[in-house]
Write a protein that holds these residues in place. Structure first.
Motif, PDB file in Angstrom:
ATOM      1  N   SER A  93       0.851  -1.195   0.000  1.00  9.90           N
ATOM      2  CA  SER A  93       0.000   0.000   0.000  1.00  9.90           C
ATOM      3  C   SER A  93       0.883   1.240   0.000  1.00  9.90           C
ATOM      4  CB  SER A  93      -0.916   0.007   1.233  1.00  9.90           C
ATOM      5  OG  SER A  93      -0.147   0.119   2.416  1.00  9.90           O
ATOM      6  N   PRO A  94       0.357   2.365  -0.485  1.00 13.35           N
ATOM      7  CA  PRO A  94       1.164   3.590  -0.494  1.00 13.35           C
ATOM      8  C   PRO A  94       1.403   4.108   0.918  1.00 13.35           C
ATOM      9  CG  PRO A  94      -1.086   4.050  -1.190  1.00 13.35           C
ATOM     10  CD  PRO A  94      -0.965   2.558  -1.107  1.00 13.35           C
ATOM     11  N   GLY A  95       2.553   4.743   1.115  1.00 13.91           N
ATOM     12  CA  GLY A  95       2.883   5.299   2.417  1.00 13.91           C
ATOM     13  C   GLY A  95       4.285   4.913   2.837  1.00 13.91           C
ATOM     14  N   PRO A  96       4.750   5.457   3.965  1.00 14.26           N
ATOM     15  CA  PRO A  96       6.107   5.157   4.429  1.00 14.26           C
ATOM     16  C   PRO A  96       6.230   3.719   4.923  1.00 14.26           C
ATOM     17  CG  PRO A  96       4.936   6.442   6.069  1.00 14.26           C
ATOM     18  CD  PRO A  96       4.055   6.398   4.860  1.00 14.26           C
ATOM     19  N   ILE A  97       7.447   3.216   4.924  1.00 17.35           N
ATOM     20  CA  ILE A  97       7.691   1.852   5.414  1.00 17.35           C
ATOM     21  C   ILE A  97       7.621   1.803   6.940  1.00 17.35           C
ATOM     22  CG2 ILE A  97       9.417   0.012   5.578  1.00 17.35           C
ATOM     23  CD1 ILE A  97      10.402   0.888   2.809  1.00 17.35           C
ATOM     24  N   ILE A  98       8.205   2.788   7.577  1.00 15.38           N
ATOM     25  CA  ILE A  98       8.255   2.841   9.043  1.00 15.38           C
ATOM     26  C   ILE A  98       7.205   3.800   9.565  1.00 15.38           C
ATOM     27  CG2 ILE A  98       9.664   3.433  11.043  1.00 15.38           C
ATOM     28  CD1 ILE A  98      10.583   0.908   9.696  1.00 15.38           C
ATOM     29  N   PHE A  99       6.453   3.361  10.561  1.00 13.38           N
ATOM     30  CA  PHE A  99       5.463   4.189  11.246  1.00 13.38           C
ATOM     31  C   PHE A  99       6.003   4.514  12.637  1.00 13.38           C
ATOM     32  CE2 PHE A  99       1.452   3.885  13.967  1.00 13.38           C
ATOM     33  CZ  PHE A  99       1.203   5.247  13.891  1.00 13.38           C
ATOM     34  N   LYS A 100       6.103   5.799  12.964  1.00 12.51           N
ATOM     35  CA  LYS A 100       6.612   6.234  14.263  1.00 12.51           C
ATOM     36  C   LYS A 100       5.458   6.784  15.084  1.00 12.51           C
ATOM     37  CE  LYS A 100      11.116   7.445  12.289  1.00 12.51           C
ATOM     38  NZ  LYS A 100      12.136   8.511  12.091  1.00 12.51           N
ATOM     39  N   GLN A 101       5.237   6.162  16.233  1.00  8.87           N
ATOM     40  CA  GLN A 101       4.101   6.551  17.067  1.00  8.87           C
ATOM     41  C   GLN A 101       4.578   6.977  18.449  1.00  8.87           C
ATOM     42  OE1 GLN A 101       1.183   3.553  18.465  1.00  8.87           O
ATOM     43  NE2 GLN A 101      -0.400   4.799  17.475  1.00  8.87           N
ATOM     44  N   ASP A 102       3.911   8.004  19.007  1.00  8.32           N
ATOM     45  CA  ASP A 102       4.251   8.461  20.354  1.00  8.32           C
ATOM     46  C   ASP A 102       3.817   7.423  21.379  1.00  8.32           C
ATOM     47  OD1 ASP A 102       5.287  10.863  19.465  1.00  8.32           O
ATOM     48  OD2 ASP A 102       3.376  11.938  19.660  1.00  8.32           O
TER      49      ASP A 102
ATOM     50  N   GLY B 159       7.441   7.985  32.211  1.00  7.93           N
ATOM     51  CA  GLY B 159       6.344   8.646  31.521  1.00  7.93           C
ATOM     52  C   GLY B 159       6.771   9.649  30.468  1.00  7.93           C
ATOM     53  N   LYS B 160       8.054   9.656  30.091  1.00  6.46           N
ATOM     54  CA  LYS B 160       8.510  10.578  29.046  1.00  6.46           C
ATOM     55  C   LYS B 160       8.089  10.043  27.680  1.00  6.46           C
ATOM     56  CE  LYS B 160      12.582  11.979  31.695  1.00  6.46           C
ATOM     57  NZ  LYS B 160      14.072  11.976  31.751  1.00  6.46           N
ATOM     58  N   LYS B 161       7.672  10.953  26.805  1.00  2.00           N
ATOM     59  CA  LYS B 161       7.255  10.540  25.469  1.00  2.00           C
ATOM     60  C   LYS B 161       8.454  10.110  24.633  1.00  2.00           C
ATOM     61  CE  LYS B 161       2.923  13.060  24.747  1.00  2.00           C
ATOM     62  NZ  LYS B 161       2.207  14.053  23.893  1.00  2.00           N
ATOM     63  N   ILE B 162       8.278   9.011  23.902  1.00  2.00           N
ATOM     64  CA  ILE B 162       9.307   8.515  22.987  1.00  2.00           C
ATOM     65  C   ILE B 162       8.646   8.167  21.653  1.00  2.00           C
ATOM     66  CG2 ILE B 162      10.780   7.601  24.843  1.00  2.00           C
ATOM     67  CD1 ILE B 162       9.675   4.807  24.147  1.00  2.00           C
ATOM     68  N   LYS B 163       9.443   8.083  20.611  1.00  2.00           N
ATOM     69  CA  LYS B 163       8.959   7.640  19.307  1.00  2.00           C
ATOM     70  C   LYS B 163       9.292   6.155  19.152  1.00  2.00           C
ATOM     71  CE  LYS B 163       7.565  11.602  17.430  1.00  2.00           C
ATOM     72  NZ  LYS B 163       6.182  11.842  16.959  1.00  2.00           N
ATOM     73  N   VAL B 164       8.253   5.333  19.015  1.00  2.00           N
ATOM     74  CA  VAL B 164       8.433   3.897  18.841  1.00  2.00           C
ATOM     75  C   VAL B 164       8.241   3.555  17.367  1.00  2.00           C
ATOM     76  CG1 VAL B 164       7.487   1.630  19.393  1.00  2.00           C
ATOM     77  CG2 VAL B 164       7.756   3.325  21.193  1.00  2.00           C
ATOM     78  N   TRP B 165       9.182   2.786  16.815  1.00  2.00           N
ATOM     79  CA  TRP B 165       9.164   2.435  15.395  1.00  2.00           C
ATOM     80  C   TRP B 165       8.454   1.096  15.176  1.00  2.00           C
ATOM     81  CZ3 TRP B 165      14.649   3.612  12.984  1.00  2.00           C
ATOM     82  CH2 TRP B 165      14.968   4.948  13.242  1.00  2.00           C
ATOM     83  N   LYS B 166       7.671   1.051  14.117  1.00  2.00           N
ATOM     84  CA  LYS B 166       7.048  -0.204  13.684  1.00  2.00           C
ATOM     85  C   LYS B 166       6.975  -0.189  12.163  1.00  2.00           C
ATOM     86  CE  LYS B 166       3.596  -1.949  15.980  1.00  2.00           C
ATOM     87  NZ  LYS B 166       2.278  -2.193  16.579  1.00  2.00           N
ATOM     88  N   PHE B 167       6.973  -1.372  11.561  1.00  2.00           N
ATOM     89  CA  PHE B 167       6.641  -1.447  10.147  1.00  2.00           C
ATOM     90  C   PHE B 167       5.163  -1.070   9.991  1.00  2.00           C
ATOM     91  CE2 PHE B 167      10.255  -4.555   9.622  1.00  2.00           C
ATOM     92  CZ  PHE B 167      10.976  -3.762   8.742  1.00  2.00           C
ATOM     93  N   ARG B 168       4.873  -0.216   9.045  1.00  2.00           N
ATOM     94  CA  ARG B 168       3.490   0.208   8.840  1.00  2.00           C
ATOM     95  C   ARG B 168       2.654  -0.983   8.386  1.00  2.00           C
ATOM     96  NH1 ARG B 168       0.742   1.697   4.508  1.00  2.00           N
ATOM     97  NH2 ARG B 168       2.644   1.674   3.233  1.00  2.00           N
ATOM     98  N   SER B 169       1.555  -1.208   9.096  1.00  2.00           N
ATOM     99  CA  SER B 169       0.667  -2.337   8.781  1.00  2.00           C
ATOM    100  C   SER B 169      -0.732  -1.878   8.421  1.00  2.00           C
ATOM    101  CB  SER B 169       0.607  -3.307   9.969  1.00  2.00           C
ATOM    102  OG  SER B 169       0.143  -2.629  11.129  1.00  2.00           O
TER     103      SER B 169
END
Length: 466
Positions: free
Chosen positions: A306-315, A321-331
């Motif tokens: 599907s169109p879109g980035p390969i990696i999805f970064k979510q807060d 309790g500090k916010k971080i960016k967690v990486w996942k393959f976009r599903s």
């Protein structure tokens, strides 16, 4: 003006002595073995000895060899001693082969060192325990009573009765409540008499130690009892009823001369922080190297599906309790990262066909090994939830935010016990939090290894992972 006393730690002298003696025996045995067999002591032996001393000291600390509550029991420390020494020798051999210096050592000298050191480490502890037991030979010095048939008091009485290595002989539990009343509240409680009976026995020197284990709210009564026992030569101790709280990695800390007790804390202090980070770096780097072909294949599959980035970064929330960016393959076809994030459900139309496959097999989470190398996550820890889910569940699940006392993990105690994937009910989230908090309470390097091992067999594929 009355000056307040200083509360001193008890038992530190023995632990310090054990640490010094362990290092001394490790060094002495290799010195003797090398000189007797070869007469040589060069820089290679110094390097091997240093590696063994450092690695053994770290592992022994983590395995509880120097835990004050265990140090007096050879039975409880012999296995950790042997395991720590075995791992230390493993480090020496691996580095020796790695730097190609094994031919610089005498095999006979090293073999003697490997075998005799744990014998000495356990033998001198056995002798120490016998000497200290002999020093306590006067039965009067061991006789002890407990005031208060509270949960803490009964637990202490049981510890005295079942663990002779403490050097305390239980005479009885004393309480002003009747045996009939106590039997209905605590069936296991057996009372030897009233508190006044205990006071009269103390005046006659029938025992030496008095442990007052009344509830914390009975401070006036506790003070009164202590004043009464000041008319005897008995040693009086207070057993704080801290177990009324849900302790998570509780530890003492002195602020100046004032002792404090943490109720909710992290297990990672000092050397344990270093070991946890080293574990994360080594394991994540090795896994990334091994799965690099898989990462490439999944990246290609995501791009073509599907169109879109390969990696999805979510807060997500990280440690404290500090916010971080967690990486996942976009599903999914969408990338929710706002105030509302809907969990994926069975047959969710947002999930692509390839995305459903990588979610079901946890392949979508493989980029998080990069997060581990970055220091944002750990290999083992509570799974991170979307920020919106945290804000939702912290209001309805007790102690929910205590999960953030450690870094979030790729796998965890909850996941290998079946609580992976969708948490569509409060009950499921409560069970996940329960397992997460138990992990924090019981953390050890070996628990991490167990979780990693079990994850290989049952942690990646789950029926509730949509």
């Amino acid at each position: 003006m009355r000056e307040s006393g200083i509360i001193k730690r008890h038992g530190d002298e023995l632990i310090i002595a054990y640490r010094i003696m362990d290092i001394a025996f490790i060094i002495t045995t290799i010195l003797i073995a090398s000189y007797l067999y070869t007469g040589v002591w060069n820089i290679h032996y110094v390097l091997a000895t240093s590696i063994a001393v450092v690695s053994y000291s770290v592992l022994a600390e983590l395995l509880g060899v120097y835990n004050p509550s265990l140090a007096s029991s050879l039975r409880q420390t012999i296995a950790p001693i042997l395991l720590a020494w075995l791992c230390a020798i493993g480090f020496v051999l691996v580095l020796g082969f790695g730097f190609k210096i094994t031919d610089q050592f005498s095999r006979v000298a090293l073999s003697c060192w490997f075998i005799t050191t744990p014998i000495f480490l356990t033998s001198y502890r056995f002798i120490s325990n016998k000497v200290r037991a002999s020093a306590r030979g006067d039965s009067y010095t061991q006789k002890s009573i407990v005031i208060g048939a509270t949960p803490a008091g009964l637990a202490l009485a049981n510890e005295m009765a079942t663990r002779p290595e403490h050097g305390l002989k239980l005479i009885g539990v004393f309480d002003d409540r009747s045996q009939e009343r106590l039997s209905s509240e605590s069936p296991q409680a057996t009372i030897s008499g009233s508190i006044n009976d205990a006071l009269e026995m103390a005046k006659e020197r029938n025992f030496r130690h008095v442990y007052v284990a009344l509830p914390m709210e009975a401070s006036g009564r506790i003070k009164q009892i202590i004043n009464h026992f000041s008319d005897s030569t008995a040693r009086v101790y207070i057993v704080p009823d801290f177990f009324t709280y849900d302790l998570i990695q509780s530890r003492w800390r002195n602020v100046g001369n004032i002792p404090t007790l943490s109720i909710h804390d992290t297990p990672f202090y000092g050397m344990s922080t270093f070991v946890k980070r080293l574990e994360d770096i080594v394991v994540s780097a090795l896994i990334l190297l091994l799965i690099s072909p898989v990462l490439f294949a999944v990246s290609l599959g995501v791009k073509l599906s599907s169109p879109g980035p390969i990696i999805f970064k979510q807060d997500r929330y990280g440690i404290d309790g500090k916010k971080i960016k967690v990486w996942k393959f976009r599903s999914m076809r969408v990338m929710d990262n706002g105030a509302e994030v809907k969990q994926a459900t069975k047959g969710d139309p947002r999930v692509t066909k390839f995305g459903a496959f990588i979610r079901r097999t946890s392949l979508d989470e493989l980029p998080q090994f990069v997060n581990v190398l970055q220091g944002r996550m750990s290999i083992v820890g509570p799974r991170p939830h979307a920020v919106s889910h945290n804000e939702e569940y912290r209001k309805i699940v007790d102690k929910y935010m205590l999960r953030h006392k450690v870094k979030p993990g790729i796998t965890g105690w909850a996941q290998i016990n079946g609580y992976r994937g969708e948490t569509d009910t409060v009950d499921k989230m409560e069970k996940r939090v329960e397992y997460d908090l138990n992990y924090i309470r019981q953390w050890s390097l070996w628990l991490d290894i167990k979780i990693i091992f079990l994850t290989i067999f049952k942690g990646f594929v789950g029926k509730t992972a949509y």
